[in-house]
Design a protein around this motif. Sequence first.
Motif, PDB file in Angstrom:
ATOM      1  N   PHE A 277       0.840  -1.190   0.000  1.00  0.00           N
ATOM      2  CA  PHE A 277       0.000   0.000   0.000  1.00  0.00           C
ATOM      3  C   PHE A 277       0.881   1.248   0.000  1.00  0.00           C
ATOM      4  N   LYS A 278       0.400   2.305  -0.625  1.00  0.00           N
ATOM      5  CA  LYS A 278       1.061   3.604  -0.545  1.00  0.00           C
ATOM      6  C   LYS A 278       0.337   4.441   0.493  1.00  0.00           C
ATOM      7  N   THR A 279       1.060   4.905   1.494  1.00  0.00           N
ATOM      8  CA  THR A 279       0.483   5.718   2.560  1.00  0.00           C
ATOM      9  C   THR A 279       1.239   7.028   2.656  1.00  0.00           C
TER      10      THR A 279
ATOM     11  N   PRO B  95       0.123  -1.216   9.897  1.00  0.00           N
ATOM     12  CA  PRO B  95       0.145  -0.096   8.987  1.00  0.00           C
ATOM     13  C   PRO B  95      -1.268   0.397   8.779  1.00  0.00           C
ATOM     14  N   GLU B  96      -1.418   1.585   8.269  1.00  0.00           N
ATOM     15  CA  GLU B  96      -2.741   2.201   8.138  1.00  0.00           C
ATOM     16  C   GLU B  96      -3.750   1.339   7.408  1.00  0.00           C
ATOM     17  N   PRO B  97      -3.418   0.720   6.260  1.00  0.00           N
ATOM     18  CA  PRO B  97      -4.445  -0.061   5.552  1.00  0.00           C
ATOM     19  C   PRO B  97      -4.872  -1.296   6.303  1.00  0.00           C
ATOM     20  N   GLU B  98      -4.092  -1.775   7.305  1.00  0.00           N
ATOM     21  CA  GLU B  98      -4.420  -2.996   8.002  1.00  0.00           C
ATOM     22  C   GLU B  98      -5.094  -2.757   9.344  1.00  0.00           C
ATOM     23  N   ALA B  99      -5.534  -1.527   9.618  1.00  0.00           N
ATOM     24  CA  ALA B  99      -6.066  -1.215  10.939  1.00  0.00           C
ATOM     25  C   ALA B  99      -7.213  -2.099  11.346  1.00  0.00           C
ATOM     26  N   ALA B 100      -7.956  -2.630  10.363  1.00  0.00           N
ATOM     27  CA  ALA B 100      -9.108  -3.483  10.695  1.00  0.00           C
ATOM     28  C   ALA B 100      -8.765  -4.939  10.731  1.00  0.00           C
TER      29      ALA B 100
ATOM     30  N   GLY C  43       4.834   6.527   3.185  1.00  0.00           N
ATOM     31  CA  GLY C  43       5.556   5.763   2.180  1.00  0.00           C
ATOM     32  C   GLY C  43       4.877   4.431   1.929  1.00  0.00           C
ATOM     33  N   GLU C  44       5.590   3.527   1.277  1.00  0.00           N
ATOM     34  CA  GLU C  44       5.030   2.229   0.950  1.00  0.00           C
ATOM     35  C   GLU C  44       5.036   1.308   2.168  1.00  0.00           C
TER      36      GLU C  44
END
Length: 330
Positions: free
Chosen positions: A11-13, A324-329, A16-17
């Motif tokens: 993911f791009k956050t 990481p942010e995309p995996e918060a759930a 960074g990646e």
Amino acid sequence: MISAVGLAKTFKTRRGEVEAVRGVDLEVKAGEIVGFLGPNGAGKTTTLRMLTTLLEPTAGTAIVAGADLRREPAEVRRRIGYVGQGGGTDGACTVAEELVTQAELYRIGAAEARERSQELLVQLELAGLEDRYIKTLSGGQKRRLDIALGLVHAPALVFLDEPTTGLDPQSRANLWSHVRRLRDDLETTVFLTTHYLEEADALCDRILIIDSGRIVAEGTPEELKSRISGDLVTIEVDDDPAAALTALEGLEGVRETSTSGRVLRVVVDSGGQILLGIMRAMDAASVPIASIQLARPTLDDVFLTLTGRSLRDDSPATANAAAPEPEAAS
């Protein structure tokens, strides 16, 4: 039924990646119930979303229910059932309306849709509730309806995401029996995620454990537990555990030690024989013991040993550090 090689997602956050999944290889055979476990931020949810076509992989390949995940995503969706954690029912609809509508979305004719719905109502102990509005159902009934919706098109493979979250123990045990019937009676392959290790132990033929975006262990529940040979002594101390660790250094029969707060976890060769020696060592070092317990290894012990975290460790500090942010759930 599932064959994945090198499955990865980046993911791009703003920072960074982020490599959420770093090359997952996994195999699921037809007719298995496979549990997919991982702590927060481990990549479990991202992997599940890729396998169900909800996320496109960054790299890797997978065949899901006989269809290529990347080249034939629509065919994968036709061949699998997916039951999300939050459910997807409309409380203003009746049970029968929801099931028939779901069947028709898969282009099943009206007559066959009604027949299929009735079969599932009987199989999942929902018969007699056809005209009830979904909003009036109990939690267990709603969850069984969620599963019925995932099965209405008779998929060979069904994904269950946290199927018993929020259910009371009786409803959870009842749902376990229905999940077993999917395999035993309908020959359906089940791939499930869960935060309940006792659920994985009771239901799963095999378990896959993911951590830091990679599969770190797999096997039957008994195979995984056998990796931690010996007994487990759990000691809670009143003070800093550092002195307790020092007291146990060199004690014969102690294989390894770890701490979590004021709790020590000590893997030993023979708990019954060494327990007294541990207590004497603590006494000699003037370390006050609040409690001490002896037990055989469990899946929770396996999980903690492999990942350094408890499966249900949802503390903000752990989640923020690990996810990481995309995996918060996840």
